[in-house]
Scaffold this motif. Structure first.
Motif, PDB file in Angstrom:
ATOM      1  N   UNK A  47      37.468  32.416  36.449  1.00  0.00           N
ATOM      2  CA  UNK A  47      38.335  33.501  35.986  1.00  0.00           C
ATOM      3  C   UNK A  47      39.492  32.968  35.159  1.00  0.00           C
ATOM      4  N   UNK A  48      40.000  31.790  35.522  1.00  0.00           N
ATOM      5  CA  UNK A  48      41.061  31.160  34.743  1.00  0.00           C
ATOM      6  C   UNK A  48      40.526  30.744  33.370  1.00  0.00           C
ATOM      7  N   UNK A  49      39.348  30.143  33.367  1.00  0.00           N
ATOM      8  CA  UNK A  49      38.733  29.685  32.119  1.00  0.00           C
ATOM      9  C   UNK A  49      38.483  30.845  31.170  1.00  0.00           C
ATOM     10  N   UNK A  50      38.098  31.980  31.723  1.00  0.00           N
ATOM     11  CA  UNK A  50      37.783  33.141  30.893  1.00  0.00           C
ATOM     12  C   UNK A  50      39.003  34.033  30.639  1.00  0.00           C
ATOM     13  N   UNK A  51      40.177  33.559  31.055  1.00  0.00           N
ATOM     14  CA  UNK A  51      41.452  34.223  30.746  1.00  0.00           C
ATOM     15  C   UNK A  51      41.675  35.525  31.499  1.00  0.00           C
ATOM     16  N   UNK A  52      40.969  35.733  32.595  1.00  0.00           N
ATOM     17  CA  UNK A  52      41.294  36.885  33.432  1.00  0.00           C
ATOM     18  C   UNK A  52      42.522  36.578  34.272  1.00  0.00           C
ATOM     19  N   UNK A  53      42.643  35.329  34.695  1.00  0.00           N
ATOM     20  CA  UNK A  53      43.758  34.899  35.524  1.00  0.00           C
ATOM     21  C   UNK A  53      44.481  33.735  34.869  1.00  0.00           C
ATOM     22  N   UNK A  68      31.040  36.868  46.855  1.00  0.00           N
ATOM     23  CA  UNK A  68      29.767  37.594  46.827  1.00  0.00           C
ATOM     24  C   UNK A  68      28.805  36.991  45.812  1.00  0.00           C
ATOM     25  N   UNK A  69      29.326  36.134  44.933  1.00  0.00           N
ATOM     26  CA  UNK A  69      28.475  35.497  43.935  1.00  0.00           C
ATOM     27  C   UNK A  69      27.700  34.326  44.519  1.00  0.00           C
ATOM     28  N   UNK A  70      27.985  34.002  45.800  1.00  0.00           N
ATOM     29  CA  UNK A  70      27.273  32.914  46.439  1.00  0.00           C
ATOM     30  C   UNK A  70      27.804  31.544  46.067  1.00  0.00           C
ATOM     31  N   UNK A  71      29.039  31.463  45.635  1.00  0.00           N
ATOM     32  CA  UNK A  71      29.639  30.187  45.267  1.00  0.00           C
ATOM     33  C   UNK A  71      31.013  30.063  45.905  1.00  0.00           C
ATOM     34  N   UNK A  72      31.549  28.855  45.886  1.00  0.00           N
ATOM     35  CA  UNK A  72      32.849  28.617  46.481  1.00  0.00           C
ATOM     36  C   UNK A  72      33.919  29.446  45.765  1.00  0.00           C
ATOM     37  N   UNK A  73      34.852  29.959  46.564  1.00  0.00           N
ATOM     38  CA  UNK A  73      35.921  30.782  45.998  1.00  0.00           C
ATOM     39  C   UNK A  73      36.703  30.017  44.937  1.00  0.00           C
ATOM     40  N   UNK A  74      36.954  28.739  45.191  1.00  0.00           N
ATOM     41  CA  UNK A  74      37.694  27.915  44.235  1.00  0.00           C
ATOM     42  C   UNK A  74      36.990  27.868  42.878  1.00  0.00           C
ATOM     43  N   UNK A 101      30.842  40.393  39.953  1.00  0.00           N
ATOM     44  CA  UNK A 101      31.879  39.573  39.322  1.00  0.00           C
ATOM     45  C   UNK A 101      32.969  40.445  38.699  1.00  0.00           C
ATOM     46  N   UNK A 102      32.558  41.504  38.007  1.00  0.00           N
ATOM     47  CA  UNK A 102      33.520  42.427  37.397  1.00  0.00           C
ATOM     48  C   UNK A 102      34.402  43.052  38.480  1.00  0.00           C
ATOM     49  N   UNK A 103      33.785  43.459  39.594  1.00  0.00           N
ATOM     50  CA  UNK A 103      34.548  44.076  40.680  1.00  0.00           C
ATOM     51  C   UNK A 103      35.554  43.098  41.270  1.00  0.00           C
ATOM     52  N   UNK A 104      35.142  41.837  41.420  1.00  0.00           N
ATOM     53  CA  UNK A 104      36.022  40.849  42.040  1.00  0.00           C
ATOM     54  C   UNK A 104      37.220  40.521  41.159  1.00  0.00           C
ATOM     55  N   UNK A 105      36.977  40.252  39.854  1.00  0.00           N
ATOM     56  CA  UNK A 105      38.131  39.926  39.021  1.00  0.00           C
ATOM     57  C   UNK A 105      39.008  41.152  38.764  1.00  0.00           C
ATOM     58  N   UNK A 106      38.415  42.345  38.765  1.00  0.00           N
ATOM     59  CA  UNK A 106      39.222  43.560  38.610  1.00  0.00           C
ATOM     60  C   UNK A 106      40.132  43.749  39.830  1.00  0.00           C
ATOM     61  N   UNK A 107      39.603  43.437  41.008  1.00  0.00           N
ATOM     62  CA  UNK A 107      40.397  43.546  42.231  1.00  0.00           C
ATOM     63  C   UNK A 107      41.566  42.565  42.215  1.00  0.00           C
ATOM     64  N   UNK A 108      41.290  41.313  41.847  1.00  0.00           N
ATOM     65  CA  UNK A 108      42.349  40.298  41.847  1.00  0.00           C
ATOM     66  C   UNK A 108      43.403  40.615  40.792  1.00  0.00           C
ATOM     67  N   UNK A 109      42.959  41.019  39.603  1.00  0.00           N
ATOM     68  CA  UNK A 109      43.916  41.405  38.555  1.00  0.00           C
ATOM     69  C   UNK A 109      44.775  42.570  39.038  1.00  0.00           C
ATOM     70  N   UNK A 110      44.183  43.501  39.759  1.00  0.00           N
ATOM     71  CA  UNK A 110      44.913  44.676  40.235  1.00  0.00           C
ATOM     72  C   UNK A 110      45.982  44.307  41.247  1.00  0.00           C
TER      73      UNK A 110
END
Length: 296
Positions: free
Chosen positions: A202-208, A190-196, A153-162
Motif C-alpha cells: 500500500x505504501x509502494x502504491x501510494x495509498x499510504x 485476507x489476501x493470505x500474506x503477512x500484514x507487513x 484488497x480494495x476493501x482493506x486499503x479503503x478501510x485503512x485510509x478511512x
C-alpha cells in the motif's frame, strides 16, 4: 525564374501522395497531425498500462516513452489523450497532490529550495463516469489475479485510509495495529500474506504514507494517507464507507453527518462568512480530540 522560386521561409507542404497515405487517403491531415495522433495513442496506452499496475504516470516517463524529441507537443498530446480516455474508456487523468513534508528534516530541506514546487507532474487514471454508474454490478473489481482478491484488497486499503482520515489525517503505528487486530489482520490479511507485506504494498502504491521520525531520539512511526489514497478514495469515499458501516444514507442521520464533518475537518475549511474556501483536502495534522477513537 526568381518569381518561381518559393521564399526560403515557406514550409514545404506534403505531397498529394503522402496526404493520400494519411487516414485512408482523405487528404485532410498533414504529417504533423499524423505524428500527434500516434503520440496520443502512445500516451493512452501508457496511461492504461500504468494504471493496471497502479504505477503513477510521471512527466519524465511521458517525455521518455511517448514524446521523445517532440517534447513541445506535451500540452497538445496530454489534452487529446485525456479526451480519448474520457470518451472511449470513461476515465480521466487526475494529478496527484504534492508529497507532504511531515518530518523536520523534510521541512528544512523544503525551506532551502528557492522556488517552491507547485505541481507534482504526476497523474493517475480515475473514473469520469457519473455517480449512478459507479456501482459494483456495473464496474466489478478487475479479474487479475481474481475479482475476489482485488475486492478484498480494495476493501482493506479503503478501510485503512478511512480510519487514518477520520483520525485527523495521521495515525500512530500502535493504534493502527490495534485496529488491524480487531479485524484479525494484525499478523496476516485476507489476501493470505503477512500484514507487513500488505502494508508495504500500500505504501509502494501510494495509498499510504509511512513516516518514521527519530529526530527526538526515539523512533516514532506514523501513518498518513498517500497521494493515490487522497485522489482515488478521498473524503467522499471515506464518508461513504462510514455511512455504509452505520447503515445510514447520505443526510439521513444528521448527527452522523456532523461527526463525519468534524472527523474529516470539513467544518474547519470555511471562510469567516461560512462559505467553503474551495480547498479539496482535509486539514492534516495531529488527531483532534473529537476524532474517531478505538471505541467508535
Amino acid at each position: 525564374s526568381e518569381a518561381e522560386t518559393p521564399p526560403a521561409t515557406q514550409k514545404r507542404r506534403a505531397s498529394p501522395e503522402s496526404d493520400a497515405d494519411n487516414y485512408g487517403g482523405d487528404g485532410g491531415e498533414t504529417q504533423t497531425d499524423v505524428n500527434v495522433d500516434q503520440l496520443v495513442k502512445k500516451m493512452v496506452r501508457l496511461a492504461l498500462a500504468c494504471e493496471y499496475a497502479r504505477i503513477p504516470i510521471r512527466r519524465a516517463d511521458i517525455s521518455a516513452k511517448v514524446l521523445g524529441p517532440n517534447s513541445r507537443q506535451f500540452k497538445t498530446v496530454f489534452k487529446e489523450a485525456n479526451l480519448q480516455l474520457q470518451t472511449v474508456f470513461g476515465m480521466q487523468l487526475t494529478e496527484l497532490p504534492l508529497k507532504e513534508k511531515v518530518t523536520a528534516q523534510q521541512r528544512r530541506a523544503a525551506q532551502k529550495v528557492e522556488k517552491a514546487q507547485t505541481s507534482s507532474n504526476t497523474w493517475i487514471v480515475t473514473s469520469s463516469l457519473p455517480a449512478k454508474f459507479k456501482d459494483p454490478t456495473i464496474l466489478p473489481p478487475p479479474r487479475v489475479p481474481t475479482s475476489t482478491t482485488e475486492a478484498q484488497y480494495v476493501a482493506l486499503y479503503s478501510f485503512i485510509v478511512s480510519i487514518i482520515s477520520l483520525s485527523g489525517g495521521v495515525l500512530a503505528d500502535p493504534k493502527l495495529q490495534r485496529f488491524l487486530a480487531r479485524m484479525n489482520a494484525d499478523d496476516t490479511t485476507v489476501l493470505g500474506e503477512k500484514t507487513e507485506k500488505t502494508l508495504a504494498r500500500m505504501v509502494k502504491e501510494n495509498y499510504l504514507l509511512k513516516v518514521v521520525d527519530s529526530s527526538g531520539g526515539e523512533e516514532l512511526v506514523e501513518w498518513r494517507v498517500g497521494a493515490r489514497g487522497k485522489v482515488e478514495i478521498g473524503e467522499e469515499g471515506v464518508a461513504g464507507m462510514v455511512r455504509a458501516v452505520y447503515g445510514a444514507g447520505k443526510d439521513e442521520d444528521e448527527e452522523l453527518e456532523k461527526r463525519i464533518e468534524r472527523s474529516l475537518g470539513l467544518s474547519e475549511r470555511t471562510t469567516t462568512n461560512g462559505v467553503p474556501n474551495g480547498n479539496g483536502q482535509a486539514r492534516r495534522g495531529r488527531p483532534r480530540k473529537d476524532a474517531v477513537d478505538d471505541d467508535d
